[in-house]
Design an enzyme around this catalytic site. Structure first.
Site, short mmCIF file in Angstrom:
data_model
loop_
_atom_site.label_atom_id
_atom_site.label_comp_id
_atom_site.label_asym_id
_atom_site.label_seq_id
_atom_site.Cartn_x
_atom_site.Cartn_y
_atom_site.Cartn_z
N ASP B 210 0.84 -1.21 0.00
CA ASP B 210 0.00 0.00 0.00
C ASP B 210 0.87 1.25 0.00
O ASP B 210 1.68 1.47 0.90
CB ASP B 210 -0.87 -0.05 1.26
CG ASP B 210 -1.78 1.17 1.44
OD1 ASP B 210 -1.81 2.05 0.56
OD2 ASP B 210 -2.46 1.22 2.48
N HIS B 383 -4.06 4.60 6.43
CA HIS B 383 -2.94 4.05 5.65
C HIS B 383 -1.61 4.35 6.33
O HIS B 383 -1.39 5.47 6.82
CB HIS B 383 -2.93 4.64 4.24
CG HIS B 383 -4.16 4.34 3.45
ND1 HIS B 383 -4.29 3.21 2.68
CD2 HIS B 383 -5.33 5.01 3.35
CE1 HIS B 383 -5.49 3.20 2.11
NE2 HIS B 383 -6.13 4.29 2.50
#
EC number: 3.1.-.-
Lengths: 567, 567
Positions: B210, B383
């Site tokens: 990610d 994130h």
């Protein structure tokens, strides 16, 4: 009265009463409740004074529009009452609409500082206008009819900014223009806080204050602190460097030039407005360029990569700008190569993020390293943060406060700062565009509202694109249109040739509309059998049938455009 | 080889070669080079495994589009080769396109965690689909044909996220899905860094990571630190409170409920997706709701203002959401009043700023106090920031790295982090959508590209709106259109009735087109006199005349739509 009652609310809807003798009226025709198209009108004893006349750049729901102007309707019947236009500084949102005001009143005297007027003159030249420009500078006083003006130096992200004090028997007004309080400004021209304090001693009845950064706590970093950061970035690279910033930010460019010089790089300006404005700044002695530093793009192409620096427009991702073209590999003279360093020495104006990041991604994809305010301190704002605004309020100690230059969130935050310094909440007026504020016996009060709408410039024409056209554009932009053309016998209503159905912006599929033609033909048979010959009624029937079909079949809402031609 | 050479560049344009025996192929059909529509296809020995299948939300240059899907063309001839679809978590950009893939292959087995599958089931129900859902959980292993899967707990901004390890004889791949490393997660379900380290011991050949926050230095603040901030905000007000956040952010909502309970406020959910998702979360035991805390909007209306808290959708300024309606005074049940407090407990997704600030300004104008991440710590990202990504790389010690889930700027920053932890720059592949990466003998290499475009969903239909339709919409949205209708005698080309000229989205001025009609008539006389009878040629001539006139008169570029009907 609670604080709540004054710091919010859409305000009145009534037309304002007649202004009593001895009262001063203030109306913003732009710039309050929005960031852009600043224009404030002051009225005393039948005479008008205007501060700034800027443009607003359109948003997503204003497609195809080039510029948005302040709404001149409130003054267009009183053009001869205008004593003067005063410009605080040379940014587009403060001077951009001047040519449009001059179209209405070509002999209007325009007051401003040297750099402001030089930028305006260049703009007016494009409009083939020769305005009456009167240069003023900080410290100066001018009596313009009933208005006694006094100008003060202010620091901002463009040189030569001014605040203006307006004296009438109704009281003393101070308008900051755009302002910050850099205590170590690159040109050593401080915002004249001492002068403001002196006005405060005299008694400021109404203080109009830049709200842009009122939500931001603390203080803006001095502009000159950017120099060492740029130096650090540039000292680490031995390939080409491209710095993008606003084309009017002379002090930012000055620092870039100084760093380039220190590292033995020569500099080329890229982009029409950069070349033009920096030429003006050099002519006025505002930008110091070492002998031989500047080169053109052809010369740059022949130098080693480590000896070149470009200063470019396009820091906001404007699609036609030099930097955007580079990011799309469409610039004629500069191709981005792996190892190039691009510095965005600029703010990220809300609403421009997608465009700016699109440019950043494009540059990175081509191999450039991109430095921006997210990863290095290469930008500082031109507007006072909350900490600085407190200094202003405490210096001026105003009786009444009217936040200007901001959206509602900025205005409210600014008003709250005023209250925290001791201004009575009842004396803080949040007056969005069109709201009329009267200063009578030392008290500012909202007394009514004049109509203020958006005036759109699209191409050569002003004002003919209005809300109805924009609403059509939004519909067309979302769903395209379906056109149905029918030729009918005017006496019988019978179709004399097969109807045609076509669409644009509806579907890539050539068969998408096949099924609708039989429905139209059926409907035409029906209208004919009912003896309907009126083209408008036939068109309405066709619109209904096609609209229903497309909603059921596609769940879409294109514009349906039937044309029935009787022959 | 320099680092430059690998961390940039648009990559190859050639079709990929046949995959050699024993090689593993990886192709993203979405989600790399953009944030959204994540979908990665793994191929081994002729079999395919898909990780995620999400949607992308359209941008300004994709008007009228509802959703953008991954491009299925690369797999649509190989549907029966797909072993399974694995979902990492339940966000729209990871599951939103599943119903469209199921249309092609209804019996495709879909693997995911309990909450992920519950959200997918609700979505598929709307599409009238009954998919084959197979629940898996962290720690579990599944052998699906040639692919050996192992699932790991990951922490993200939605419960029940999974990372997936994929074992084939070609090597071991670890795909993080969306991930962060909150070390004090609200549900005590840590990202399984220990499990990743164990995989690292075994040897991870390809690590798909990610990239969203790779540019952001440091670490994400723990989610649970938001609770005290919310508590502080709510303890200071005695009027109504409205908290807006993502409708899938169960842990955020949990903290809001806990604070409401502590302050004696009862809670109403507002917005369809909030009501639905929180119902699912309660059913699965992921959201703990004290007895009697929840009320409906009618009950809320009858409670004192200090006893009510609303949890609403609309944190991104979505125009049809509950919060946007409130800001426009258009919500049927909730009218914003002076003194209301609105908390935007959410991110500000780039591109949404104008919409979000529009809502904020609307709320403030109505007298609300607005708390958002700009003035209080009421949001943390889902994130991993750069600091956390370093932990991941050091735990996994991968041979090859492929950044996923990000625009170019994120991918590059992520790749650079990998390099800083010791990954050989030659083994970092930045593979935007469609770029083919083959893992052969432990080395990941870019070998070619498959075509990947944007697949648009507009209303009920998928794929019939393409670039040509969008380009028409952009033209129509910017300038509207001018339609000219002419009926001509098919044998002579003579106009049998006066031509009509009309425009939509062009001007509000009814006289704007008056001057063009004589020009059209003159042009028709000319074509007739030259014996031109072909309707297409007549139409072309009319288009040219009208286009030139409008460019010269208005400097605008509406679409010119001539229709010549022969009778």
């Amino acid at each position: 009265m609670s604080k709540d009652a004054l710091l919010h609310g859409p305000g009145p809807t009534n037309a304002p009463p007649a202004l009593p003798d001895g009262g001063l009226r203030v109306v913003a025709l732009g710039g309050i409740g929005e960031v852009g198209r600043n224009m404030t009108v002051f009225e005393y004893e039948g005479r008008l004074l205007i501060v700034d006349c800027g443009v607003f750049f359109p948003e997503d729901d204003q497609p195809g529009v080039d510029l948005i102007l302040p709404d001149f309707r409130a003054i267009e019947d009183r053009l001869e009452d205008i004593e003067a236009l005063v410009l605080t500084h040379g940014h587009e949102d403060h001077i951009g609409a001047v040519p449009f005001l001059l179209r209405l009143r070509p002999d209007l005297p325009v007051y401003g500082s040297r750099f402001t007027l030089a930028l305006l003159a260049a703009k007016c030249k494009e409009h083939k206008q020769r305005p009456t420009l009167i240069e003023v500078r900080e410290g100066e006083r001018r009596d313009l009819g009933v208005f006694g003006l006094e100008f003060f130096a202010v620091n901002h992200s463009i040189p030569d900014g001014l605040a203006v004090a307006i004296r009438t028997p109704a009281g003393l007004v101070l308008h900051t223009g755009d302002i910050k309080l850099d205590q170590l400004p690159l040109d050593n021209r401080l915002t004249d806080l001492a002068g403001f304090a002196r006005l405060g001693d005299e008694g400021v009845d109404l203080f109009c204050v830049d709200s842009t950064n009122a939500e931001v706590p603390g203080f803006v970093t001095p502009e000159r602190d950017i120099g060492p950061v740029l130096d650090d970035v540039i000292s680490q690279v031995d390939r080409r460097v491209i710095v993008a910033c606003f084309a009017s930010h002379v002090h930012r460019v000055q620092q870039v030039l100084d760093v380039a010089q220190a590292h033995g790089r020569r500099v080329a300006f890229v982009g029409r407005s950069m070349v033009r404005n920096m030429g003006i700044a050099v002519d006025l002695g505002l930008l110091q360029v070492p002998e031989g530093l500047l080169i053109d793009l052809d010369q740059a192409a022949n130098l080693p990569e480590s000896k070149v620096l470009f200063v470019s427009t396009g820091s906001q991702g404007e699609p036609l700008s030099a930097l955007s073209r580079m990011a799309r590999s469409e610039h004629r003279q500069i191709s981005i190569r792996a190892g190039d360093t691009v510095v965005l020495a600029s703010s990220l104006i809300p609403g421009n993020e997608t465009a700016v990041f699109g440019v950043v991604n494009g540059l990175i994809r081509l191999g450039a390293n991109v430095v921006h305010q997210g990863n290095a301190k290469v930008h500082v704002s031109g507007h006072a943060s909350a900490g600085e605004l407190l200094y202003l309020y405490n210096a001026v100690r105003p009786s009444n406060v009217m936040p200007v230059h901001g959206e509602w969130r900025h205005l409210r935050a600014n008003g709250e700062l005023a209250v925290r310094t001791g201004v009575d909440p009842r004396n803080v007026v949040i007056a969005e565009d069109g709201v009329v504020v009267d200063l009578i016996d030392g008290q500012a009060t909202v007394t009514g509202r004049v109509e203020v709408g958006h005036v759109y410039v699209d191409g050569l024409s002003v004002g003919d694109v209005g809300e109805s056209t924009l609403s059509d554009r939004l519909v067309l932009g979302e769903g395209g249109f379906l056109a149905i053309n029918v030729v009918v016998d005017s006496s019988t209503g019978r179709a004399v040739s097969p109807p045609t159905v076509s669409g644009r912006g509806f579907s890539d599929d050539p068969k998408a509309l096949d099924a609708v033609l039989p429905l139209v033909e059926m409907e035409l048979s029906r209208t004919e059998s009912e003896g309907i010959t009126d083209p408008h009624r036939i068109a309405q029937s066709v619109r209904r049938v096609v609209g229903r079909w497309v909603a059921e079949t596609y769940r879409r809402r294109p514009m349906i455009v039937p044309t029935v031609i009787p022959v």
